[in-house]
Design an enzyme around this catalytic site. Structure first.
Site, PDB file in Angstrom:
ATOM      1  N   SER A   1       1.005  -1.596   0.418  1.00  0.00           N
ATOM      2  CA  SER A   1       0.118  -0.131  -0.144  1.00  0.00           C
ATOM      3  C   SER A   1       0.971   1.442   0.068  1.00  0.00           C
ATOM      4  O   SER A   1       1.498   1.438  -1.003  1.00  0.00           O
ATOM      5  CB  SER A   1      -1.375  -0.077   1.397  1.00  0.00           C
ATOM      6  OG  SER A   1      -2.086   0.775   1.025  1.00  0.00           O
TER       7      SER A   1
ATOM      8  N   ASP B   1      -9.591  -6.178  -4.628  1.00  0.00           N
ATOM      9  CA  ASP B   1      -8.851  -4.742  -4.026  1.00  0.00           C
ATOM     10  C   ASP B   1      -9.949  -3.068  -4.580  1.00  0.00           C
ATOM     11  O   ASP B   1      -9.710  -2.594  -5.156  1.00  0.00           O
ATOM     12  CB  ASP B   1      -7.698  -4.636  -4.315  1.00  0.00           C
ATOM     13  CG  ASP B   1      -6.965  -3.014  -3.397  1.00  0.00           C
ATOM     14  OD1 ASP B   1      -7.718  -2.428  -2.531  1.00  0.00           O
ATOM     15  OD2 ASP B   1      -5.460  -3.340  -3.455  1.00  0.00           O
TER      16      ASP B   1
ATOM     17  N   HIS C   1      -7.390  -6.045  -0.238  1.00  0.00           N
ATOM     18  CA  HIS C   1      -6.426  -4.998   0.050  1.00  0.00           C
ATOM     19  C   HIS C   1      -5.729  -5.581   0.819  1.00  0.00           C
ATOM     20  O   HIS C   1      -6.007  -5.298   2.038  1.00  0.00           O
ATOM     21  CB  HIS C   1      -6.906  -3.593   0.155  1.00  0.00           C
ATOM     22  CG  HIS C   1      -5.864  -2.417  -0.060  1.00  0.00           C
ATOM     23  ND1 HIS C   1      -4.759  -1.977  -1.046  1.00  0.00           N
ATOM     24  CD2 HIS C   1      -5.471  -1.957   0.477  1.00  0.00           C
ATOM     25  CE1 HIS C   1      -4.023  -1.270  -1.109  1.00  0.00           C
ATOM     26  NE2 HIS C   1      -4.180  -1.363   0.479  1.00  0.00           N
TER      27      HIS C   1
END
Length: 256
Positions: A134, A182, A214
């Site tokens: 991320s 995601d 995610h």
């Protein structure tokens, strides 16, 4: 600095330069031959990357593998209790315009940290890999775009490029790993990055797996290990060709 409690050869306090907090794996004997630097996502800390750290340490026992804490505590809205966790940049009132500004502001410090750790461990950029989830993956991807010869590989999980792509990083292989479910960073964004980098002549792979969200999922970690084992960067291919004997016609022969 916090050494891995489960490591049989816990590193000494000077395992990382002052000012950094990290989980650290070092080779049982001798200097490290490789350096893996791991960077977590928003609101997490260095513990979040332990699954990847342990997988890399098991696969590459002569590597130094570090999971580093992001530089800033997560900020709270006015009147709110301070949330737990750390961040590279704030997500408060985040939009496409200020996201780029916030990422740019973090790159000098991020690049300096990578350079300091390469010097600290005596490992060159060609033997360094940056791995991030991320936000950690975002800054790693954009750092190698901005800084030539920062790392030989980038492993980006659930991440994307934020800064405009105008070129491929020279002699840096980019590996993208993403879940098709995601909803934080849609998978179409890393796919667009992969296509752009290929168009610029770059080294890139993209593994997009169905049903994953995610997350730093074990399936994505397995894909990363596979790419590290099997994908030969262009730089190594060029070196292999340069070292190969050249076939030349024998003197007096007609050639072809």
């Amino acid at each position: 600095m916090r050494p891995m409690s489960a490591a049989p050869h816990a590193p000494p306090p000077e395992a990382v330069p002052p000012g950094l907090t990290a989980l650290v794996h070092r080779p049982a004997e001798g200097p490290p031959a490789l350096l893996f630097l791991l960077f977590h996502g928003h609101g997490q800390d260095e513990e979040a990357m332990q699954p990847l750290l342990r997988a890399l340490a098991a696969e590459y026992p002569q590597a130094a593998v570090l999971s580093l804490r992001a530089p800033h505590p997560v900020d709270a809205a006015p009147g709110e209790a301070a949330p737990r966790g750390w961040q590279f940049f704030s997500r408060r009132e985040l939009d496409d315009e200020n996201r780029e500004l916030r990422v740019r502001a973090q790159l000098p410090g991020f690049i300096d940290t990578v350079r300091r750790l390469q010097q600290h461990f005596g490992v060159p950029w060609t033997h360094t890999a940056l791995a991030g989830f991320s936000q950690g993956g975002i800054v790693a991807l954009d750092a190698v775009q901005q800084e030539p010869r920062l790392a030989g590989r980038v492993l980006a999980f659930g991440a994307r490029h934020v800064l405009p792509l105008t070129h491929a990083p020279e002699d840096t292989t980019v590996h993208l790993f993403h879940g098709m479910q995601d909803t934080v960073i849609p998978y179409q964004l890393p796919v667009m990055s992969a296509r752009a980098l290929i168009g610029f002549g770059g080294d890139v792979t993209a593994d997009i797996l169905p049903d994953l969200r995610h997350e730093l999922h074990p399936q994505l970690i397995d894909k990363a290990l596979y790419q590290l084992r099997h994908f030969l960067p262009q730089r190594l291919w060029r070196e292999a060709l340069a070292d190969a004997p050249q076939d030349r016609p024998a003197p007096g022969s007609a050639g072809g």
